[in-house]
Motif scaffolding. Structure first.
Motif: not given
Ligand code: HEM
Length: 443
Positions: A384, A89, A382, A318, A375, A254, A250-251, A380, A93
């Motif tokens: 994005g 990871h 977010c 987790r 986020f 949301t 994910a993106g 981990r 990352r």
């Molecule tokens: C308002 C919009 C969004 C919200 C509220 C949101 C929220 C979150 C949350 C709560 C997590 C999990 C974090 C954790 O496990 O602690 C997450 C992970 C992630 N998000 Fe977002 N997200 C949003 C938009 C986006 C966008 C636009 C992208 C990419 C284009 C994105 C890509 C990702 C990725 C790749 C992860 C995984 C990160 C990892 O496991 O290292 N998200 N997001």
């Protein structure tokens, strides 16, 4: 001292409540059992919204945990970031973070405003529109252009259609219950999901091959392909493909949900003063993205939306790889832990009258990353977040500058589960009342 926190005997009733009220369903449990609260299951999971508990989770050595939802590989790709743990990871990352840096997002500001204007150009006074549908199209357009680098309108339309069919076709049942993921001789939701997935993979493989052949470009896919691990090797193509699928899943929904919730909250009659103040701020400012991005009340409105309507009320827990101390309890290896955003964002101590939509609270004080965590956090958090926050402000600002809208129904919306997110149950249907400004610039 008890070694495990209290909690309900069965998680069944909670699951039913979660499907009906994904945002509010955890609060009665915390009231009844306290915080942290233990959910039985395989594995049992401890949820906390207490800043001390959240700090313990986010601040722990990342090797204390592994991702719990390994069975989501069929949706997001087995090599995708969200399913990787430990050193794998960290390595992926590190490679993927620079293209998503906040400062880089500014390169996409004009595109975001233009795509929003294009998707709503046909709106006329009196028309009834589904905000969530429109916003899903906008955020997909943004992902296709900014991340995939696709600008040809025909290709955008065909990829957009396929991606929407896929994301809207993941029913909460097949997402939450792995045993229902059967193809049943080619019929049913899972079989059609698998057919579309195959088609998507073919299209993405073709796109990756094209980008590898082309020279350096601005889109995130190109940046990802030119990035190198510490040993000098690039990310293999099949892994890049899994990351692209994850980024779309994910993106796009949301971000669309977040903006739809903003419009819903702003147009509730009890929040009329908030809407008025926001409109006044927007009308008095230059519409250029770099100005809009810094408007304080717009920023506070977006933050308050993400607080009041957490899109991931309890992001994937987790799993503990070793015993873990959480708020006086010793949790055994194998158990799950989760920073419950939907508990943290409704704590009276941090947010008086937590159910009220009041952007001012974000201008009156600063919240710690353990009080305000839309986020997630820690290793981990977010990927994005910068892109989503930037896009939210520009899309919301552009829509409010151009249109006067009203809600089609004033019936309160407590939300519904969409794929793994909590979104508005009825898609936020609105009536276009008036067109108040032409597109911000000639294009
Ligand atoms: C308002 C919009 C969004 C919200 C509220 C949101 C929220 C979150 C949350 C709560 C997590 C999990 C974090 C954790 O496990 O602690 C997450 C992970 C992630 N998000 Fe977002 N997200 C949003 C938009 C986006 C966008 C636009 C992208 C990419 C284009 C994105 C890509 C990702 C990725 C790749 C992860 C995984 C990160 C990892 O496991 O290292 N998200 N997001």
């Amino acid at each position: 001292m008890a070694t495990l926190p209290p909690g309900p005997r069965s998680s069944l009733g909670f699951m039913v409540r979660y499907l009906r009220d994904p945002i509010g369903c955890m609060l009665p449990l915390a009231r009844e059992y306290g915080d942290p609260v233990l959910f039985p299951g395989n594995p049992a999971v401890v949820f906390t919204g207490d800043p001390a508990g959240i700090k313990a989770i986010y601040g722990a050595d990342p090797d204390t945990f592994e991702p719990l939802n390994q069975d989501l590989g069929v949706f997001v790709g087995a090599r995708s970031l969200i399913l990787l743990g430990g050193a794998e990871h960290r390595r992926a990352r590190k490679l993927m973070t620079p293209p998503f840096h906040g400062a880089r997002m500014r390169a996409y500001g004009e595109q975001i405003v233009r795509l929003t204007e294009q998707r709503t150009a046909a709106w006329r006074p009196g028309q009834r529109v589904s905000m969530l549908d429109t916003l899903q199209h906008v955020s997909l357009d943004v992902i296709l252009q900014a991340i995939f680098g696709v600008t040809d309108p025909e290709r955008m339309a065909s990829l957009s259609k396929l991606l929407l069919e896929i994301t809207n076709g993941i029913s909460p049942l097949i997402a939450l219950v792995p045993s229902l993921r059967r193809e049943f001789g080619g019929v049913g939701p899972y079989a059609s999901f698998m057919r579309r997935r195959k088609h998507l993979h073919e299209q993405l493989d073709a796109l990756i091959a094209e980008r590898r052949a082309a020279g350096p470009r601005e889109d995130i896919l190109s940046l990802l392909l030119s990035a190198r691990y510490e040993d000098g090797r690039p990310m293999p193509d099949d892994e890049v493909r899994d990351q692209l699928v994850l980024l779309v899943l994910a993106g796009h929904e949301t971000t669309a949900i977040a903006i739809a919730w903003s419009l819903y909250a702003l147009h509730r009659p009890e929040n009329a003063a908030v809407l008025e103040r926001l409109r006044a701020e927007l009308e008095g400012a230059d519409p250029a993205p770099d100005v809009m991005e810094k408007l304080p009340y717009l920023e506070a409105t977006c933050q308050e939306t993400l607080r009041r309507y957490p899109i991931a009320p309890a992001p994937s827990p987790r799993r503990l790889l070793r015993p873990f101390e959480l708020m006086g309890y010793t949790l055994p290896a194998g158990m799950g832990v989760c920073a419950a955003i939907a508990l943290a964002h409704f704590r009276e101590e941090a947010y008086p009258e937590p159910m009220r939509f009041r952007p001012e609270r974000f201008m009156e004080r600063q919240f710690s990353p353990f009080e305000f965590l839309p986020f997630g956090g820690g290793s981990r958090r977010c990927l994005g977040a910068a892109m989503a926050s930037y896009e939210m402000k520009l899309v919301l600002g552009t829509l409010l500058r151009r249109y006067r809208l009203r809600l089609d129904s004033l019936r309160p919306d407590t939300g519904a589960v969409r794929a793994a997110n909590a979104g508005p149950a009825r898609g936020v249907k609105m009536i276009v009342e008036e067109l108040i400004a032409r597109p911000t610039r000639a294009r």
